[in-house]
Design a protein around this motif. Sequence first.
Motif, PDB file in Angstrom:
ATOM      1  N   LYS A  92       0.927  -1.193  -0.101  1.00 18.56           N
ATOM      2  CA  LYS A  92       0.103  -0.069   0.102  1.00 18.56           C
ATOM      3  C   LYS A  92       0.734   1.450  -0.180  1.00 18.56           C
ATOM      4  CE  LYS A  92      -2.079  -1.392   3.842  1.00 18.56           C
ATOM      5  NZ  LYS A  92      -1.407  -2.843   3.573  1.00 18.56           N
ATOM      6  N   THR A  93       1.860   1.470   1.132  1.00 20.76           N
ATOM      7  CA  THR A  93       2.702   2.530   1.040  1.00 20.76           C
ATOM      8  C   THR A  93       3.452   2.652  -0.157  1.00 20.76           C
ATOM      9  OG1 THR A  93       2.761   2.161   3.444  1.00 20.76           O
ATOM     10  CG2 THR A  93       4.269   3.605   2.418  1.00 20.76           C
ATOM     11  N   SER A  94       3.861   1.632  -0.702  1.00 22.70           N
ATOM     12  CA  SER A  94       4.861   1.660  -1.738  1.00 22.70           C
ATOM     13  C   SER A  94       4.237   2.109  -2.975  1.00 22.70           C
ATOM     14  CB  SER A  94       5.463   0.133  -2.141  1.00 22.70           C
ATOM     15  OG  SER A  94       6.212  -0.341  -0.978  1.00 22.70           O
ATOM     16  N   ASP A 190       6.317  -8.281 -10.535  1.00 20.44           N
ATOM     17  CA  ASP A 190       7.863  -8.697 -10.825  1.00 20.44           C
ATOM     18  C   ASP A 190       8.232  -9.751 -10.241  1.00 20.44           C
ATOM     19  OD1 ASP A 190       9.368  -7.136  -8.342  1.00 20.44           O
ATOM     20  OD2 ASP A 190       7.466  -6.540  -8.637  1.00 20.44           O
TER      21      ASP A 190
HETATM   22  P1  GTP Z   1       1.979  -2.105   5.805  1.00 22.12           P
HETATM   23  O1  GTP Z   1       1.736  -0.720   5.643  1.00 22.12           O
HETATM   24  O2  GTP Z   1       2.985  -2.998   6.696  1.00 22.12           O
HETATM   25  O3  GTP Z   1       0.710  -2.899   5.977  1.00 22.12           O
HETATM   26  O4  GTP Z   1       2.559  -2.412   4.842  1.00 22.12           O
HETATM   27  P2  GTP Z   1       2.302  -2.024   3.083  1.00 22.12           P
HETATM   28  O5  GTP Z   1       1.042  -2.737   2.450  1.00 22.12           O
HETATM   29  O6  GTP Z   1       2.231  -0.459   3.125  1.00 22.12           O
HETATM   30  O7  GTP Z   1       3.454  -2.557   2.104  1.00 22.12           O
HETATM   31  P3  GTP Z   1       4.845  -1.663   1.816  1.00 22.12           P
HETATM   32  O8  GTP Z   1       4.563  -0.653   0.899  1.00 22.12           O
HETATM   33  O9  GTP Z   1       5.439  -1.226   3.134  1.00 22.12           O
HETATM   34  O10 GTP Z   1       5.642  -2.987   1.283  1.00 22.12           O
HETATM   35  C1  GTP Z   1       6.069  -4.040   1.863  1.00 22.12           C
HETATM   36  C2  GTP Z   1       7.339  -4.533   1.176  1.00 22.12           C
HETATM   37  O11 GTP Z   1       6.991  -5.300  -0.108  1.00 22.12           O
HETATM   38  C3  GTP Z   1       8.444  -3.896   1.128  1.00 22.12           C
HETATM   39  O12 GTP Z   1       9.396  -4.730   1.394  1.00 22.12           O
HETATM   40  C4  GTP Z   1       8.298  -3.240  -0.404  1.00 22.12           C
HETATM   41  O13 GTP Z   1       9.629  -3.047  -1.019  1.00 22.12           O
HETATM   42  C5  GTP Z   1       7.775  -4.691  -1.030  1.00 22.12           C
HETATM   43  N1  GTP Z   1       7.129  -4.306  -2.383  1.00 22.12           N
HETATM   44  C6  GTP Z   1       6.060  -3.460  -2.287  1.00 22.12           C
HETATM   45  N2  GTP Z   1       5.661  -3.376  -3.718  1.00 22.12           N
HETATM   46  C7  GTP Z   1       6.331  -4.246  -4.316  1.00 22.12           C
HETATM   47  C8  GTP Z   1       6.561  -4.957  -5.447  1.00 22.12           C
HETATM   48  O14 GTP Z   1       5.701  -4.196  -6.630  1.00 22.12           O
HETATM   49  N3  GTP Z   1       7.243  -5.763  -5.914  1.00 22.12           N
HETATM   50  C9  GTP Z   1       8.261  -6.177  -5.019  1.00 22.12           C
HETATM   51  N4  GTP Z   1       9.037  -7.179  -5.353  1.00 22.12           N
HETATM   52  N5  GTP Z   1       8.288  -5.906  -3.748  1.00 22.12           N
HETATM   53  C10 GTP Z   1       7.329  -4.882  -3.382  1.00 22.12           C
END
Ligand code: GTP
Length: 370
Positions: A92-94, A190
């Motif tokens: 989500k954050t990414s 990816d």
């Molecule tokens: P929370 O806020 O903890 O619920 O997580 P989130 O949903 O915000 O996920 P976040 O964006 O922090 O990503 C979690 C992990 O997944 C990180 O290590 C990112 O680098 C990885 N990640 C996110 N998007 C991708 C993607 O498209 N590809 C890959 N390979 N890794 C990803």
Amino acid sequence: PETITVQELAARMSMRAVDLVKELMKQGQMVTANATLDADTAQLVAEDLGHAVKRVSEADVEEGLGGAADTDADMKSRPPVVTIMGHVDHGKTSLLDALRQTDVVAGEAGGITQHIGAYQVDLGNERKITFLDTPGHAAFTQMRARGAKVTDIIILVVAADDSIMPQTEEAISHAKAAGVPIIVAINKVDKPDADPNKVRTDLLQYEIQVESMGGDVQDVEVSALKKMNLDGLQEAILLQSELLELKANPDRPAEGAVVEGRLDKGRGAVATMLVERGTLKRGDIMVVGSEWGKVRAMSDDKGAQVKEAGPAYPVEILGLNGVPEPGDTFHVVESEARAREIAEFRQRQRREKAAAKSSGTSLEQMMAQL
Ligand code: GTP
Ligand code: MG
């Protein structure tokens, strides 16, 4: 029915609650300070004590708030407001960060982005998308519980290597309960073990039928990490918002919702607001939840000072006399007197509700208190 607590009635007559309780007892009413009186009883006792009573109902105080209905001719297209939801670590954050970097204006100005709880991405050609920067089901439910229905579209992020997980399910039920359309962002495509088709089939169990499965829910494969197909996701959002025919009248006093509020040591109450109708202007007087204030300064998510904010444009404002809660609604009103009147009315209501909740005092306890 209209009621008031003994405590509150005493406060309004500038007398001690215990003295009012005694007065009521003299009249044969065995009540505690926390007890609620109906309006007629309250009026009688207040008049007996020599007070003039003016009954004000919620309808009177808040009458006219929000003004007249908009006509079709007043309505102009507005950007969609999007909330990103999904399971922990699904990206989500990414994804929010990656989408934010696609803003053409921020790129040009090289401005420092501010985290104000919401931001807008300008894709050029009058195409804008507003994102609530608070991914999370708690924020969404809290806002809805307080009556704010600002989200137009939910992006459901599902990691292609993990598929549906408990919080994905939770997000689906939130979206359904709220009647907000979903766009599925199948993320992390990816990764070598990514299986986007498994996500699509798994979704069928939750009655989400994506387009490639013959349904009408849009699905987009992305990689937030590699910034793949972000424009595809943006197109899907813009298409969905066209279908929703999102419109608002910008030419009226503003109203909208609080996204975030906090107390800043130097600047006082700081709140991020999302305008839903009308245009918010510097100098406007507003009532927001049970607070009020005059908009002293406004800035956007790029940290730029702005004088005006139209529909779906998130701004951080200064000038409120207290910190509002996420999901509180705000209305611009014509005068400080009116803003104060409504805010004080709401504060009283809140106190009365709280008192009514905690009024479990028994008669024996009350007698002991006297
Ligand atoms: P929370 O806020 O903890 O619920 O997580 P989130 O949903 O915000 O996920 P976040 O964006 O922090 O990503 C979690 C992990 O997944 C990180 O290590 C990112 O680098 C990885 N990640 C996110 N998007 C991708 C993607 O498209 N590809 C890959 N390979 N890794 C990803
Ligand atoms: Mg996160």
